[in-house]
Motif scaffolding. Structure first.
Motif, PDB file in Angstrom:
ATOM      1  N   LEU A   1     -31.075  47.709   4.800  1.00  0.00           N
ATOM      2  CA  LEU A   1     -30.909  46.702   3.877  1.00  0.00           C
ATOM      3  C   LEU A   1     -29.225  46.126   4.486  1.00  0.00           C
ATOM      4  O   LEU A   1     -28.405  45.524   4.654  1.00  0.00           O
ATOM      5  CB  LEU A   1     -31.264  46.029   2.713  1.00  0.00           C
ATOM      6  CG  LEU A   1     -30.652  45.049   1.905  1.00  0.00           C
ATOM      7  CD1 LEU A   1     -32.115  43.777   2.613  1.00  0.00           C
ATOM      8  CD2 LEU A   1     -31.390  45.410   0.308  1.00  0.00           C
TER       9      LEU A   1
ATOM     10  N   TYR B   1     -35.343  51.930   3.420  1.00  0.00           N
ATOM     11  CA  TYR B   1     -34.838  50.315   3.398  1.00  0.00           C
ATOM     12  C   TYR B   1     -33.610  50.143   2.808  1.00  0.00           C
ATOM     13  O   TYR B   1     -33.193  48.605   3.420  1.00  0.00           O
ATOM     14  CB  TYR B   1     -36.345  49.537   2.309  1.00  0.00           C
ATOM     15  CG  TYR B   1     -36.667  48.642   2.955  1.00  0.00           C
ATOM     16  CD1 TYR B   1     -36.537  47.641   4.136  1.00  0.00           C
ATOM     17  CD2 TYR B   1     -36.473  47.512   2.189  1.00  0.00           C
ATOM     18  CE1 TYR B   1     -37.047  46.849   4.751  1.00  0.00           C
ATOM     19  CE2 TYR B   1     -35.620  46.390   2.533  1.00  0.00           C
ATOM     20  CZ  TYR B   1     -36.475  45.309   3.326  1.00  0.00           C
ATOM     21  OH  TYR B   1     -36.423  44.642   4.072  1.00  0.00           O
TER      22      TYR B   1
ATOM     23  N   ALA C   1     -32.164  38.194   8.552  1.00  0.00           N
ATOM     24  CA  ALA C   1     -31.280  38.833   7.210  1.00  0.00           C
ATOM     25  C   ALA C   1     -32.212  38.183   5.971  1.00  0.00           C
ATOM     26  O   ALA C   1     -32.579  39.126   4.899  1.00  0.00           O
ATOM     27  CB  ALA C   1     -29.725  38.485   7.103  1.00  0.00           C
ATOM     28  N   PHE C   2     -32.608  37.457   5.849  1.00  0.00           N
ATOM     29  CA  PHE C   2     -33.310  36.634   5.131  1.00  0.00           C
ATOM     30  C   PHE C   2     -34.157  36.687   4.488  1.00  0.00           C
ATOM     31  O   PHE C   2     -34.950  37.478   3.327  1.00  0.00           O
ATOM     32  CB  PHE C   2     -33.264  34.912   5.007  1.00  0.00           C
ATOM     33  CG  PHE C   2     -34.331  33.943   4.366  1.00  0.00           C
ATOM     34  CD1 PHE C   2     -33.546  33.870   3.465  1.00  0.00           C
ATOM     35  CD2 PHE C   2     -35.693  34.058   4.727  1.00  0.00           C
ATOM     36  CE1 PHE C   2     -34.675  33.214   2.392  1.00  0.00           C
ATOM     37  CE2 PHE C   2     -36.491  32.884   3.415  1.00  0.00           C
ATOM     38  CZ  PHE C   2     -35.413  33.171   2.515  1.00  0.00           C
TER      39      PHE C   2
ATOM     40  N   VAL D   1     -34.650  40.374   5.458  1.00  0.00           N
ATOM     41  CA  VAL D   1     -35.087  41.442   4.969  1.00  0.00           C
ATOM     42  C   VAL D   1     -34.721  41.865   3.561  1.00  0.00           C
ATOM     43  O   VAL D   1     -35.152  42.565   3.201  1.00  0.00           O
ATOM     44  CB  VAL D   1     -33.900  42.287   5.549  1.00  0.00           C
ATOM     45  CG1 VAL D   1     -33.612  43.190   5.079  1.00  0.00           C
ATOM     46  CG2 VAL D   1     -34.556  42.202   7.415  1.00  0.00           C
ATOM     47  N   TRP D   2     -34.322  40.430   2.414  1.00  0.00           N
ATOM     48  CA  TRP D   2     -34.105  40.422   1.339  1.00  0.00           C
ATOM     49  C   TRP D   2     -35.477  39.972   0.870  1.00  0.00           C
ATOM     50  O   TRP D   2     -35.296  40.569  -0.090  1.00  0.00           O
ATOM     51  CB  TRP D   2     -32.151  39.655   1.689  1.00  0.00           C
ATOM     52  CG  TRP D   2     -30.916  40.418   1.567  1.00  0.00           C
ATOM     53  CD1 TRP D   2     -30.487  40.322   2.632  1.00  0.00           C
ATOM     54  CD2 TRP D   2     -30.296  40.613   0.715  1.00  0.00           C
ATOM     55  NE1 TRP D   2     -28.937  41.200   2.646  1.00  0.00           N
ATOM     56  CE2 TRP D   2     -29.639  41.152   1.758  1.00  0.00           C
ATOM     57  CE3 TRP D   2     -30.673  41.435  -0.969  1.00  0.00           C
ATOM     58  CZ2 TRP D   2     -28.603  42.456   0.866  1.00  0.00           C
ATOM     59  CZ3 TRP D   2     -29.769  42.159  -1.038  1.00  0.00           C
ATOM     60  CH2 TRP D   2     -28.782  42.751  -0.489  1.00  0.00           C
ATOM     61  N   ILE D   3     -35.827  39.620   1.697  1.00  0.00           N
ATOM     62  CA  ILE D   3     -36.666  38.405   0.090  1.00  0.00           C
ATOM     63  C   ILE D   3     -37.758  39.762   0.844  1.00  0.00           C
ATOM     64  O   ILE D   3     -38.912  40.172  -0.356  1.00  0.00           O
ATOM     65  CB  ILE D   3     -37.764  37.476   1.832  1.00  0.00           C
ATOM     66  CG1 ILE D   3     -36.830  36.288   1.353  1.00  0.00           C
ATOM     67  CG2 ILE D   3     -38.991  37.583   1.122  1.00  0.00           C
ATOM     68  CD1 ILE D   3     -36.838  35.684  -0.176  1.00  0.00           C
ATOM     69  N   LYS D   4     -38.008  40.281   1.580  1.00  0.00           N
ATOM     70  CA  LYS D   4     -38.762  41.651   1.405  1.00  0.00           C
ATOM     71  C   LYS D   4     -38.413  43.161   0.100  1.00  0.00           C
ATOM     72  O   LYS D   4     -39.568  43.847   0.029  1.00  0.00           O
ATOM     73  CB  LYS D   4     -39.254  42.587   2.932  1.00  0.00           C
ATOM     74  CG  LYS D   4     -40.132  43.323   3.291  1.00  0.00           C
ATOM     75  CD  LYS D   4     -39.797  43.740   4.337  1.00  0.00           C
ATOM     76  CE  LYS D   4     -41.363  45.083   4.342  1.00  0.00           C
ATOM     77  NZ  LYS D   4     -42.457  44.519   4.257  1.00  0.00           N
ATOM     78  N   ILE D   5     -37.591  42.242  -0.635  1.00  0.00           N
ATOM     79  CA  ILE D   5     -36.960  43.622  -1.597  1.00  0.00           C
ATOM     80  C   ILE D   5     -38.728  43.451  -2.732  1.00  0.00           C
ATOM     81  O   ILE D   5     -38.871  44.081  -3.792  1.00  0.00           O
ATOM     82  CB  ILE D   5     -35.995  43.327  -1.796  1.00  0.00           C
ATOM     83  CG1 ILE D   5     -35.114  44.116  -0.743  1.00  0.00           C
ATOM     84  CG2 ILE D   5     -35.419  43.869  -3.584  1.00  0.00           C
ATOM     85  CD1 ILE D   5     -33.323  43.572  -1.339  1.00  0.00           C
TER      86      ILE D   5
ATOM     87  N   THR E   1     -28.257  45.669   8.152  1.00  0.00           N
ATOM     88  CA  THR E   1     -28.662  44.485   8.708  1.00  0.00           C
ATOM     89  C   THR E   1     -27.042  43.236   8.305  1.00  0.00           C
ATOM     90  O   THR E   1     -27.372  42.599   8.696  1.00  0.00           O
ATOM     91  CB  THR E   1     -29.933  44.271   8.191  1.00  0.00           C
ATOM     92  OG1 THR E   1     -31.378  45.119   8.002  1.00  0.00           O
ATOM     93  CG2 THR E   1     -30.632  42.739   8.931  1.00  0.00           C
ATOM     94  N   THR E   2     -27.830  43.822   6.882  1.00  0.00           N
ATOM     95  CA  THR E   2     -25.882  43.065   6.771  1.00  0.00           C
ATOM     96  C   THR E   2     -24.935  42.660   7.101  1.00  0.00           C
ATOM     97  O   THR E   2     -24.143  42.508   7.512  1.00  0.00           O
ATOM     98  CB  THR E   2     -25.830  42.941   5.474  1.00  0.00           C
ATOM     99  OG1 THR E   2     -27.147  43.314   4.040  1.00  0.00           O
ATOM    100  CG2 THR E   2     -25.335  41.799   4.255  1.00  0.00           C
TER     101      THR E   2
END
Length: 641
Positions: free
Chosen positions: A29, A25, A372-373, A375-379, A32-33
Motif C-alpha cells: 500500500l 499488504y 491507488a483508489f 488498493v486503498w479501498i481493499k483495506i 503503491t501510493t
C-alpha cells in the motif's frame, strides 16, 4: 491477495500467517501510493502554470483580424525571439564570457547559437506551426438573393462527418492524423479530430512574421474554418519536462474566434527519475506485484474461473491488470521520448508532434489514480475483527437495493430539472447552455453552488419558482429520505449482536504479557528494575510437615510431545476416497455438516439473546416467609374390653 482465503483468526498459526499477509499488504500500500503520487510531480503544475501566465491567454471572443494581430504581435514574438532581442542577448553573453577561457567561449557560442528560450529556462524543440480544421461546403436553404454576397455557399457546424479530409486550401495540403501524429483536441465547443491543413513556420522571427502576413493576405482563415491551432514544443532540461503547447482559436458558425490555451506537461522518464526512494519504491512495488500475480494465477488454475464472480476477486483482477499495464507503459515511455528528443535535436527545422505520447500519458494518469483508489479501498476487507466495520458492511449489504431504487428516482428528477433549466435559462446563462452542462449545474445546486442572480436575469418569472421547487423537493425531501433509509437499516443491524473474532485480541494480549515479562527480566539483569521482595511475615501456603519438605509442591514435568508428520497422520487415520460417487457423497455430507453448524450457531445466538432478555433471578424480590404450623401428632389409645 485474496484475503478471504489467507486472512483467518481461528488459530495461533493462522493468526501469524494473517499478520504476515497484512504486513506485506501494508508495504504494498505504501509503495503503491508513492508510485502513484510520483507520476504527478508538483513541477508539472508550475511549468503548466508558467506557460499559461506567460502568454496571458484567457477564454474570450475575437474577430478574425484580432486573431491575426495577436498571432503576429504577441504569440510569434514570445516563441521566436526578435532580432533585436537576439542581439541584446548575444551582447550580454559576450560581456559575461570575457573573462573565461577561449575554449569554453567557443563551445558556449556553438551550443547557444541556434537555441531559442522561453522564460530563460525552456528550449524550443523544432519549429512552431499553424494548423486548421475545415468543414465541407453545402448549399444554403435561404433565398439566393439574400445569399448573393456569400456566393450562395454555407458551411455546416463541425462534426466528424462534415470534417474536410482531402484537397487543398490556399496552397496548403491536407494531411491525416496518422501522418501528422496528432490526436483529437477537446476544445470549448467540440472535440476536433486530428489532421488538418498545415503551414510550418520558421525558427527565425522575421521569416515567421512574413509567413503569417502572407496567410492573412490570402484569407487563410475564412468561413469554412472551424479550428485554428498554433502549436509548439518546449523542453526544460533542469527537470526533464516536455510541454506540448497549443493556442486554439475556435471559429463557430455564428462568427468570430474563441481563443483558449492547452498545455500538456509530461516527464521524460515517467517513473524512473527523481528521488532514489521513488525508484526503490517502484522496484519493491513491481516485485510484490509479481508475487501477487503468481499467487492469483495459481489459485485461478486450481479453483477455476467460477470463483472470479466474487466482488473482491474482481477487484484483485482489475488491480493486477492495471499493474501490468503500468509496467508496460513505464518501459515504453522513456524509450519513446529518448528517440523523440534525439530526432528533435537533429532536425530543428521541423515540427515534432508530442500528441501521441501525451495521449498515452493522460490515460496512464487515470490508470494510476484508479489503481491507488482500489488498493486503498481493499483495506475494508481486513476489518473482520472490528464491530463497527462489520455493522457498516452489513448496513450497505442490506439497503443497497433500496438505495439503487432511490437513486433511480433521484436521477429522474435531476434530468427533469436539467431539461427545464436548459430550456428556461440556456439562452442567457453559461451554466445551462447545453444539456450536459445543465445536468452538472443541477448537481452543483445540491451543494449550494448556484448563481441565482444570473438565473433571475435570464428569466425573472420562472427563476424563483425553479429555485424554490428544487430546494423543497431535492434538498428538504429526497436527501432526508436517502439518509433515513441508511439510518433505519443501521438501527436494525445494531440490534443484531455481531461478535467479531476475539482470538486475535487474545493473541495480542498473550504476546503483550510475554513482552512485559521479557522486558522486566531484561531490566532486572541490567539493574534497572528491582522486583518486590517478600516480607518476613509472609507465611507459606501450606503447613510444612518436615524440615526437609519444601513449602511448595514440585511442578510436574511437561509431557514430551512427539511430532508426527502430516503424511503419516493422513495415511494412518484417513482413507483416500477414490470412487467418484463416494466423493460426491462425502461432499454432500460435509455440506450437511456445515449447514448443521450454522443452525447450531444461530441457536446459540438465540439462547444468548433470550438469556439477555430474561430477568436475572438474583435481582427479583424474595418471596415472603410464612411460619408453618407444627404437624399434629396422632395419639393412639388402646381400648381394652
Amino acid at each position: 491477495m485474496d484475503f478471504q482465503r489467507s486472512i483467518k483468526y481461528d488459530s495461533a498459526s493462522n493468526i501469524k500467517k494473517s499478520l504476515l499477509s497484512i504486513l506485506l499488504y501494508a508495504i504494498f500500500l505504501v509503495v503503491t501510493t508513492m508510485v502513484a503520487v510520483a507520476s504527478r510531480h508538483h513541477y508539472l503544475y508550475y511549468f503548466n502554470h508558467a506557460i499559461k501566465h506567460h502568454f496571458m491567454i484567457y477564454e474570450r471572443h475575437l474577430t478574425n483580424h484580432e486573431w491575426w494581430q495577436e498571432l503576429r504581435e504577441i504569440y510569434v514574438p514570445e516563441v521566436l525571439e526578435s532580432s533585436k532581442a537576439n542581439e541584446e542577448h548575444k551582447a550580454e553573453e559576450a560581456d559575461r564570457e570575457e573573462n573565461e577561457d577561449e575554449n569554453k567561449n567557443q563551445t558556449n557560442t556553438q551550443s547557444t547559437k541556434d537555441e531559442l528560450t522561453i522564460l530563460h529556462e525552456n528550449y524550443l524543440l523544432g519549429t512552431p506551426r499553424l494548423r486548421q480544421l475545415r468543414v465541407e461546403k453545402e448549399d444554403c436553404s435561404v433565398d439566393r438573393g439574400f445569399m448573393a454576397s456569400f456566393n450562395n455557399t454555407c458551411y455546416a457546424v463541425y462534426t466528424i462527418w462534415s470534417h474536410k479530409t482531402d484537397g487543398k486550401h490556399e496552397e496548403s495540403e491536407y494531411k491525416s492524423a496518422h501522418n501528422l501524429g496528432t490526436k483529437p483536441i477537446d476544445a470549448r465547443m467540440h472535440t476536433y479530430w486530428g489532421g488538418g491543413f498545415l503551414e510550418n513556420l520558421n525558427r527565425k522571427f522575421e521569416r515567421s512574421v512574413i509567413i503569417v502576413k502572407e496567410l492573412e493576405a490570402r484569407n487563410w482563415l475564412d468561413r469554412g474554418t472551424r479550428l485554428m491551432v498554433f502549436e509548439f514544443i518546449v523542453f526544460n532540461s533542469n527537470t526533464d519536462l516536455f510541454n506540448n503547447v497549443k493556442i486554439l482559436g475556435e471559429v463557430p458558425v455564428t462568427g468570430g474566434v474563441i481563443i483558449s490555451l492547452q498545455a500538456n506537461v509530461i516527464q521524460k522518464y515517467a517513473l524512473w527519475t527523481g528521488s532514489v526512494w521513488i525508484i526503490l519504491a517502484a522496484i519493491i512495488f513491481y516485485l510484490i506485484s509479481v508475487y501477487y500475480i503468481f499467487k492469483e494465477v495459481r489459485a485461478t488454475l486450481r479453483e477455476g474461473w467460477k470463483k472470479i464472480v466474487n466482488y473482491w476477486k474482481l477487484v484483485d483482477s482489475v488491480i493486477l491488470i492495471l499493474i501490468v499495464l503500468s509496467f508496460i507503459y513505464n518501459i515504453f515511455h522513456p524509450v519513446y521520448l529518448h528517440y523523440y528528443l534525439k530526432g528533435a535535436l537533429e532536425k530543428k527545422s521541423e515540427y515534432h508532434s508530442l500528441d501521441f505520447i501525451c495521449w498515452f500519458n493522460r490515460h496512464y494518469m487515470n490508470l494510476m489514480a484508479v489503481l491507488a483508489f482500489l488498493v486503498w479501498i481493499k483495506i475494508f476487507q481486513l476489518f473482520n475483527f472490528n464491530k463497527t466495520a462489520l455493522r457498516l458492511k452489513a448496513t450497505f449489504l442490506r439497503c443497497y437495493t433500496d438505495l439503487l431504487n432511490f437513486v433511480g428516482i433521484f436521477l429522474i428528477l435531476f434530468f427533469s430539472y436539467a431539461i427545464l433549466g436548459m430550456i428556461l435559462f440556456g439562452h442567457a446563462h453559461a451554466d445551462f447552455y447545453s444539456f450536459p452542462i445543465a445536468f452538472w449545474s443541477v448537481m452543483r445546486m445540491v451543494l449550494t453552488d448556484f448563481d441565482y442572480a444570473g438565473v433571475e436575469k435570464a428569466n425573472t418569472i420562472f427563476a424563483p419558482l425553479y429555485f424554490l421547487s428544487f430546494i423543497i423537493v431535492i434538498s428538504f425531501i429526497l436527501i432526508n429520505m436517502f439518509l433515513a433509509i441508511i439510518y433505519d437499516t443501521f438501527r436494525e443491524v445494531k440490534k443484531v449482536d455481531m461478535q467479531p473474532d476475539k482470538q486475535l485480541h487474545d493473541f495480542f494480549d498473550r504476546y503483550w504479557d510475554k513482552g512485559k515479562i521479557s522486558v522486566r527480566m531484561a531490566l532486572n539483569k541490567i539493574g534497572l528494575f528491582k522486583p518486590t521482595q517478600p516480607s518476613k511475615r509472609d507465611e507459606p501456603l501450606r503447613e510444612v510437615v518436615s524440615d526437609n519438605e519444601p513449602p511448595f509442591p514440585p511442578t510436574p514435568k511437561p509431557e514430551r510431545k512427539v511430532k508426527v508428520p502430516k503424511n503419516e497422520i493422513l495415511d494412518n487415520f484417513f482413507e483416500t476416497v477414490r470412487n467418484k460417487r463416494d466423493a460426491e457423497q462425502v461432499e454432500i455430507l460435509s455440506q450437511h455438516i456445515s449447514a448443521l453448524e450454522e443452525i447450531l450457531d444461530k441457536m446459540s445466538d438465540d439462547l444468548r439473546r433470550l438469556e439477555a432478555e430474561s430477568p436475572d433471578p438474583s435481582t427479583q424480590p424474595a418471596r415472603p416467609w410464612y411460619s408453618r404450623a407444627p404437624q399434629r401428632s396422632k395419639v393412639f389409645v388402646k381400648r381394652h374390653k
